[in-house]
Design a protein around this motif. Sequence first.
Motif, PDB file in Angstrom:
ATOM      1  N   MET A  59       0.919  -1.257  -0.003  1.00  0.00           N
ATOM      2  CA  MET A  59      -0.101  -0.077   0.150  1.00  0.00           C
ATOM      3  C   MET A  59       0.821   1.305  -0.110  1.00  0.00           C
ATOM      4  O   MET A  59       0.727   2.191  -0.855  1.00  0.00           O
ATOM      5  CB  MET A  59      -0.870  -0.047   1.045  1.00  0.00           C
ATOM      6  CG  MET A  59      -1.592   0.946   1.463  1.00  0.00           C
ATOM      7  SD  MET A  59      -2.838   1.472   0.132  1.00  0.00           S
ATOM      8  CE  MET A  59      -3.450   2.904   0.638  1.00  0.00           C
ATOM      9  N   TRP A  60       1.867   1.380   0.899  1.00  0.00           N
ATOM     10  CA  TRP A  60       2.688   2.520   1.005  1.00  0.00           C
ATOM     11  C   TRP A  60       3.636   2.546  -0.113  1.00  0.00           C
ATOM     12  O   TRP A  60       3.781   3.721  -0.682  1.00  0.00           O
ATOM     13  CB  TRP A  60       3.549   2.375   2.487  1.00  0.00           C
ATOM     14  CG  TRP A  60       2.764   2.725   3.680  1.00  0.00           C
ATOM     15  CD1 TRP A  60       2.310   2.038   4.349  1.00  0.00           C
ATOM     16  CD2 TRP A  60       2.165   3.878   3.888  1.00  0.00           C
ATOM     17  NE1 TRP A  60       1.543   2.409   5.328  1.00  0.00           N
ATOM     18  CE2 TRP A  60       1.622   3.745   5.225  1.00  0.00           C
ATOM     19  CE3 TRP A  60       2.476   5.416   3.319  1.00  0.00           C
ATOM     20  CZ2 TRP A  60       1.106   4.919   5.759  1.00  0.00           C
ATOM     21  CZ3 TRP A  60       1.686   6.465   4.147  1.00  0.00           C
ATOM     22  CH2 TRP A  60       1.178   6.164   5.216  1.00  0.00           C
ATOM     23  N   GLN A  61       3.980   1.544  -0.901  1.00  0.00           N
ATOM     24  CA  GLN A  61       4.918   1.528  -1.827  1.00  0.00           C
ATOM     25  C   GLN A  61       4.323   2.130  -3.198  1.00  0.00           C
ATOM     26  O   GLN A  61       4.757   2.860  -4.001  1.00  0.00           O
ATOM     27  CB  GLN A  61       5.408   0.054  -2.397  1.00  0.00           C
ATOM     28  CG  GLN A  61       6.364  -0.503  -1.402  1.00  0.00           C
ATOM     29  CD  GLN A  61       6.989  -1.765  -1.713  1.00  0.00           C
ATOM     30  OE1 GLN A  61       6.125  -2.369  -2.480  1.00  0.00           O
ATOM     31  NE2 GLN A  61       7.648  -2.303  -1.125  1.00  0.00           N
ATOM     32  N   GLU A  62       2.889   1.620  -3.307  1.00  0.00           N
ATOM     33  CA  GLU A  62       2.128   2.142  -4.484  1.00  0.00           C
ATOM     34  C   GLU A  62       1.827   3.742  -4.243  1.00  0.00           C
ATOM     35  O   GLU A  62       1.737   4.425  -5.195  1.00  0.00           O
ATOM     36  CB  GLU A  62       0.953   1.450  -4.446  1.00  0.00           C
ATOM     37  CG  GLU A  62       1.001  -0.013  -4.830  1.00  0.00           C
ATOM     38  CD  GLU A  62      -0.182  -0.756  -4.842  1.00  0.00           C
ATOM     39  OE1 GLU A  62      -1.172  -0.284  -4.098  1.00  0.00           O
ATOM     40  OE2 GLU A  62      -0.380  -1.920  -5.033  1.00  0.00           O
ATOM     41  N   LEU A  63       1.605   4.241  -3.087  1.00  0.00           N
ATOM     42  CA  LEU A  63       1.342   5.719  -2.594  1.00  0.00           C
ATOM     43  C   LEU A  63       2.693   6.391  -3.173  1.00  0.00           C
ATOM     44  O   LEU A  63       2.599   7.409  -3.740  1.00  0.00           O
ATOM     45  CB  LEU A  63       1.068   5.777  -1.361  1.00  0.00           C
ATOM     46  CG  LEU A  63       0.923   7.414  -1.118  1.00  0.00           C
ATOM     47  CD1 LEU A  63      -0.505   7.840  -1.659  1.00  0.00           C
ATOM     48  CD2 LEU A  63       0.272   7.349   0.535  1.00  0.00           C
ATOM     49  N   ILE A  64       3.714   5.985  -2.654  1.00  0.00           N
ATOM     50  CA  ILE A  64       5.042   6.552  -2.804  1.00  0.00           C
ATOM     51  C   ILE A  64       5.248   6.676  -4.314  1.00  0.00           C
ATOM     52  O   ILE A  64       5.917   7.757  -4.623  1.00  0.00           O
ATOM     53  CB  ILE A  64       6.237   5.857  -2.104  1.00  0.00           C
ATOM     54  CG1 ILE A  64       6.130   6.033  -0.714  1.00  0.00           C
ATOM     55  CG2 ILE A  64       7.815   6.278  -2.551  1.00  0.00           C
ATOM     56  CD1 ILE A  64       7.209   5.302   0.388  1.00  0.00           C
TER      57      ILE A  64
END
Length: 90
Positions: free
Chosen positions: A1-6
């Motif tokens: 999730m965080w990787q996609e946002l970054i």
Amino acid sequence: MWQELIVAVIVAACAFHAATKYLPAAWRRQIVYTLARRGFNQDKLAKLFKTQSSCGDGCGSCGSCETPAAPDAPKDTGVTRRVIPLHVQR
């Protein structure tokens, strides 16, 4: 999730950079105009998208519209040519 946002933030930043640097000037002016109508500060957007007035619009910032000065004697720039000796060691 965080990787996609970054990754999404990085891609958006790259797209913004490409838009401010590589789009034609007419498109950048249109973007500034559209965003200014939506309530953003037009002066800051114009500076960000590099659409300030240029030399060709008669703004007087470059001085090309002024009459040229009378030609005088050649100006001395104070630059003298020097020869640098090279010592080749074999």
